[in-house]
Design an enzyme around this catalytic site. Structure first.
Site, short mmCIF file in Angstrom:
data_model
loop_
_atom_site.label_atom_id
_atom_site.label_comp_id
_atom_site.label_asym_id
_atom_site.label_seq_id
_atom_site.Cartn_x
_atom_site.Cartn_y
_atom_site.Cartn_z
N SER A 1 41.41 34.42 29.42
CA SER A 1 42.40 34.89 28.42
C SER A 1 43.57 35.50 29.18
O SER A 1 43.53 35.61 30.41
CB SER A 1 41.77 35.93 27.50
OG SER A 1 41.63 37.15 28.21
N LYS A 2 44.55 35.93 28.43
CA LYS A 2 45.75 36.50 29.05
C LYS A 2 45.42 37.69 29.96
O LYS A 2 46.16 37.97 30.89
CB LYS A 2 46.72 36.95 27.96
CG LYS A 2 47.50 35.78 27.40
CD LYS A 2 48.66 36.26 26.57
CE LYS A 2 49.31 35.08 25.89
NZ LYS A 2 49.74 35.38 24.54
N ARG A 3 44.33 38.35 29.61
CA ARG A 3 43.87 39.48 30.43
C ARG A 3 43.72 39.06 31.90
O ARG A 3 43.86 39.88 32.81
CB ARG A 3 42.51 39.88 29.85
CG ARG A 3 41.79 41.00 30.42
CD ARG A 3 40.76 41.49 29.37
NE ARG A 3 40.11 40.38 28.65
CZ ARG A 3 39.02 39.76 29.07
NH1 ARG A 3 38.47 40.11 30.21
NH2 ARG A 3 38.47 38.79 28.36
N GLY B 1 45.65 37.16 33.60
CA GLY B 1 46.92 36.77 34.23
C GLY B 1 47.48 35.53 33.56
O GLY B 1 47.18 35.27 32.40
#
Ligand code: GLU
Length: 478
Positions: free
Chosen positions: A243-245, A247
């Site tokens: 996920s965006k977490r 990067g």
């Protein structure tokens, strides 16, 4: 029958790496085994779909070189067919009208929850006798069309996971057409896949629970079943779903980080596929040749950005300067190192430089960073390089003075320069490193560079001698 595969993204965001991986696998399959690779934009969710996302998907796929073979299908344009297919299921008795008001369903669902039970849809309550149906239709009551889930079980032989079986009793009669006439996701997918004559559905394994419903719909429509391949999820380094977490997850981000499309494809290909052995670095042509459905892996794969960078370095060193030129040249211009005309006028020199730098870079931005000194008027001395190789300023200046004198009388080509400098270090009674390293700092200001003779030849006689002179002056000042 020829293979027909499709990539069917929902345009509700950028093209993320998971989607790109799915697209690539579909594309590789078709390039390897023949057939058509199709693109379908699943834009029936009008609230969440945007033109901008559709454009981002096109751009991402084009950048990766994953070209599609027929005109793009937009799912939203097929709603009339979805409705006609639903009416057909109704006529065949595979579906029925459900007049239950949504509020009532909500209430039943909440009551079941309050009792701590899972809500089960009850066909016996929802399906009305024909007379009732007729009356309600005449009255214009709204209704949804629901699929009549048959008894038994549904199973398929998944190309990745082997046989998967679901008991049908776990699946409630589900809506295929809402009361506003819009198709639900699973139904639109099947109607389109049938119309597009898809022979193999390859997608993320988060869709496995949709597949039994879709298979029942194929059967009810009297359509031939495609095969299914459910690709493993992609996880971040911490083992959690990417996920965006973690990067950058948009394909476009990697383009801007200086990654080559060939490296991105190679990296993505290894997320859920192995060509066998310990083979890792492959060109697109090699991947097509090696791709095989047998090599598809079932276990989740890990997205390691460091590996992507390493992979990119491998691709940079395997891609010729002429091929890299159109990618790196605009970056050099953008960075203000040189104007377009200057690069064109010195094309051979520029390609020579690019050739030297590409083998030492991990990204195209790395190349630009390293290239800066060759475009500059003089070298900028890096503090670490000075501390390491010019520790004794006076001695370094003397060495460089000897180098300057010797090179001033040497013909300017790599083998002759090498011979001259090796001879000089012998005469000075020092190791070649004691000559080459201070010289490297004088020429490029950095700890690392291509081979020193390559640097001398790409800088040319005049600029090399001027930089050595400037270094001597610098070292002898104050
Ligand atoms: N539109 C779905 C998605 O983006 C894919 C549907 C499919 O491949 O069947 O996840």
């Amino acid at each position: 029958m020829s293979n027909r595969l499709r990539f069917a993204p929902s345009p509700t965001g950028y093209l993320h790496v998971g989607g790109a991986r799915t697209a690539l696998f579909n594309w590789l399959y078709v390039r390897r085994y023949g057939g058509q690779f199709l693109l379908r934009i699943e834009d029936t969710d009008q609230a969440r779909s945007t033109e901008e996302s559709t454009r981002a998907i096109f751009e991402g796929l084009r950048w990766l070189g994953l070209t599609w073979d027929e005109e793009v299908t937009h799912q939203g344009a097929n709603v009339e067919r979805h409705q006609a297919d639903a009416r057909q299921l109704l006529a065949l008795g595979h579906a029925y009208r459900d007049f239950t008001p949504p509020e009532q369903l909500d209430r039943l669902r909440k009551e079941a929850e309050a009792r701590g039970e899972a809500f089960r849809f009850d066909r016996r309550l929802a399906e009305l006798p024909p007379d009732d149906v007729k009356r309600r239709l005449e009255r214009g009551d709204p209704y949804a069309i629901r699929f009549r889930v048959p008894d038994g079980e549904t199973s398929w032989d998944d190309l990745v996971h082997g046989t998967i079986t679901f008991p049908n009793r776990d699946i409630d009669d589900f809506v295929i057409l809402r009361s506003d006439g819009s198709p639900v996701y699973n139904f639109a997918v099947v109607s389109d896949d049938v119309a597009m004559r898809i022979t193999l559905v390859m997608r993320g394994d988060d869709h496995i629970s949709n597949t039994p419903k879709q298979i029942m719909l194929y059967r009810a429509l009297g359509a031939e079943l495609p095969r299914f391949a459910h690709l493993p999820m992609i996880h971040g380094m911490d083992g959690r779903k990417l996920s965006k977490r973690h990067g950058a997850t948009a394909v476009g981000d990697y383009q801007h980080l200086g990654i080559l499309p060939s490296a991105m494809n190679n990296f993505l290909a290894l997320l859920g596929w192995s060509p066998g052995g310990d083979r890792e670095v492959m060109t697109m042509a090699e991947m097509i040749e090696l791709f095989s459905a047998d090599g598809l892996l079932a276990k989740a794969s890990i997205f390691d950005p460091k590996k992507l960078e390493w992979m990119n370095g491998q691709h940079l060193s395997r891609t010729s300067a002429a091929e890299l030129d159109p990618i790196v040249r605009p970056l050099v211009i953008q960075a203000g190192l040189a104007a377009a005309e200057e690069l064109e006028a010195r094309r051979d020199w520029w390609l020579h430089l690019l050739d030297l730098l590409r083998v030492r870079a991990r990204t195209t931005h790395d190349i630009v960073r390293q290239a800066a000194t060759y475009f500059a008027d003089g070298a900028q001395y890096d503090a670490d390089a000075v501390a390491k190789h010019w520790k004794d300023r006076a001695a370094s200046a003397d060495t460089l003075a000897a180098v300057h004198a010797r090179l001033s009388e040497t013909a300017w080509n790599a083998p002759v320069l090498e011979e001259a400098l090796r001879k000089l270090s012998e005469e000075l009674g020092v190791s070649t490193g004691k000559v080459f390293q201070p010289l490297r700092v004088a020429l490029v200001g950095q700890l690392a560079s291509p081979g020193i003779f390559d640097v001398l030849s790409v800088l040319g006689r005049e600029r090399s001698l001027a930089r050595i002179r400037a270094a001597i002056d610098f070292l002898r000042a104050d």
